[in-house]
Design an enzyme around this catalytic site. Sequence first.
Site, mmCIF file in Angstrom:
data_model
loop_
_atom_site.group_PDB
_atom_site.id
_atom_site.type_symbol
_atom_site.label_atom_id
_atom_site.label_comp_id
_atom_site.label_asym_id
_atom_site.label_seq_id
_atom_site.Cartn_x
_atom_site.Cartn_y
_atom_site.Cartn_z
ATOM 1 N N ARG A 79 -8.975 1.384 9.112
ATOM 2 C CA ARG A 79 -8.537 0.042 9.498
ATOM 3 C C ARG A 79 -9.583 -0.681 10.326
ATOM 4 O O ARG A 79 -9.380 -1.844 10.685
ATOM 5 C CB ARG A 79 -7.266 0.166 10.315
ATOM 6 C CG ARG A 79 -5.991 -0.252 9.574
ATOM 7 C CD ARG A 79 -4.857 -0.070 10.547
ATOM 8 N NE ARG A 79 -3.653 -0.748 10.244
ATOM 9 C CZ ARG A 79 -2.616 -0.183 9.623
ATOM 10 N NH1 ARG A 79 -2.694 1.037 9.161
ATOM 11 N NH2 ARG A 79 -1.497 -0.862 9.479
ATOM 12 N N LYS A 101 0.833 -1.215 0.000
ATOM 13 C CA LYS A 101 0.000 0.000 0.000
ATOM 14 C C LYS A 101 0.863 1.259 0.000
ATOM 15 O O LYS A 101 0.614 2.179 -0.760
ATOM 16 C CB LYS A 101 -0.936 0.036 1.221
ATOM 17 C CG LYS A 101 -1.919 -1.115 1.298
ATOM 18 C CD LYS A 101 -2.928 -0.911 2.432
ATOM 19 C CE LYS A 101 -2.325 -0.849 3.815
ATOM 20 N NZ LYS A 101 -1.674 -2.092 4.268
ATOM 21 N N ARG A 157 0.282 -8.356 13.818
ATOM 22 C CA ARG A 157 -0.295 -7.377 12.884
ATOM 23 C C ARG A 157 -1.190 -8.073 11.851
ATOM 24 O O ARG A 157 -2.234 -7.553 11.476
ATOM 25 C CB ARG A 157 0.824 -6.577 12.203
ATOM 26 C CG ARG A 157 1.451 -5.581 13.173
ATOM 27 C CD ARG A 157 2.757 -5.033 12.661
ATOM 28 N NE ARG A 157 2.584 -4.273 11.438
ATOM 29 C CZ ARG A 157 3.520 -4.181 10.484
ATOM 30 N NH1 ARG A 157 4.668 -4.807 10.619
ATOM 31 N NH2 ARG A 157 3.295 -3.464 9.429
ATOM 32 N N ARG A 173 11.739 -6.355 4.763
ATOM 33 C CA ARG A 173 11.713 -4.973 4.246
ATOM 34 C C ARG A 173 12.488 -4.010 5.140
ATOM 35 O O ARG A 173 12.595 -4.199 6.345
ATOM 36 C CB ARG A 173 10.285 -4.495 4.002
ATOM 37 C CG ARG A 173 9.636 -3.798 5.150
ATOM 38 C CD ARG A 173 8.335 -3.151 4.737
ATOM 39 N NE ARG A 173 7.486 -2.982 5.901
ATOM 40 C CZ ARG A 173 6.225 -2.622 5.846
ATOM 41 N NH1 ARG A 173 5.629 -2.430 4.692
ATOM 42 N NH2 ARG A 173 5.526 -2.473 6.950
HETATM 43 P P1 AMP Z 1 1.367 0.974 8.959
HETATM 44 O O1 AMP Z 1 2.590 1.765 8.633
HETATM 45 O O2 AMP Z 1 0.174 1.394 8.146
HETATM 46 O O3 AMP Z 1 1.607 -0.512 8.915
HETATM 47 O O4 AMP Z 1 0.990 1.333 10.466
HETATM 48 C C1 AMP Z 1 1.873 1.051 11.535
HETATM 49 C C2 AMP Z 1 1.115 0.983 12.851
HETATM 50 O O5 AMP Z 1 0.505 2.256 13.116
HETATM 51 C C3 AMP Z 1 -0.022 -0.010 12.888
HETATM 52 O O6 AMP Z 1 0.409 -1.335 13.192
HETATM 53 C C4 AMP Z 1 -0.899 0.583 13.992
HETATM 54 O O7 AMP Z 1 -0.355 0.333 15.276
HETATM 55 C C5 AMP Z 1 -0.764 2.079 13.730
HETATM 56 N N1 AMP Z 1 -1.809 2.564 12.793
HETATM 57 C C6 AMP Z 1 -1.622 3.084 11.539
HETATM 58 N N2 AMP Z 1 -2.791 3.418 10.971
HETATM 59 C C7 AMP Z 1 -3.755 3.098 11.875
HETATM 60 C C8 AMP Z 1 -5.183 3.182 11.885
HETATM 61 N N3 AMP Z 1 -5.863 3.652 10.835
HETATM 62 N N4 AMP Z 1 -5.837 2.753 13.003
HETATM 63 C C9 AMP Z 1 -5.171 2.283 14.070
HETATM 64 N N5 AMP Z 1 -3.838 2.155 14.125
HETATM 65 C C10 AMP Z 1 -3.120 2.568 13.049
#
Ligand code: AMP
Length: 216
Positions: free
Chosen positions: A90, A15, A169, A127
Amino acid sequence: MALNVIMLGPPGAGKGTQAERFARARGIAKISTGDMLRAAVHDGTEIGLRAKTIMDRGELVSDEVMIGIVRERLNRNDARAGFILDGFPRTVAQAAALDELMKCRDPLIILDIVVPEEELVRRLSTRLICKECGHNAELGHIDVTERCVICGGELIQRSDDSGTVVLERLRVYRTATKPLVDFYRVRPTFRSVNGAQAPDRVAADLAAAIVEVGSH
Ligand code: AMP
């Protein structure tokens, strides 16, 4: 008509990489909630301090905090002309709040990037991201001697990309986020794309999906 795009898909689906390419190609705002939270952690803000422990466990920051962050960001001028959201919504509660925020705006285009789970585990555990600007290095293998192609910064593994946190995750994705596919599937502007292809191919499929759902 503004191009208002959200991307669904599990962690490691690509993404962030695709949102970055797409935003650059179309000149629209890329809004990554993960990047915003990592910047808050880096800057030591109150939200960052609270989010860090949650992120390190692979869990989700509260809907209330996330909706507040996104509401503020979508109201900025650059996002009014179109945006691509990466990592939000999310949860179903976040998706419902986003629908409220989108009233009086052009309809959301929803792109779901599908990748098998074994491939996600492999990608996430190999990564690297830039320590300085957060850019994802598309290496496909751990090579810490490489530097960031954007800013020349040091490449490191994300603290939540290792071991059991990756599995947590993916579990959180299955229980909290995957239900969004059913939430959105009924809309005429929803499309699924095969994310288990080379990044250029995925980008081409995403662009084609957007042409198909609207006249962009
Ligand atoms: P990502 O970089 O999108 O994988 O996000 C890293 C971490 O940030 C996730 O594992 C969550 O802990 C937090 N996070 C990011 N976006 C959200 C969201 N929309 N709702 C809740 N937690 C989020």
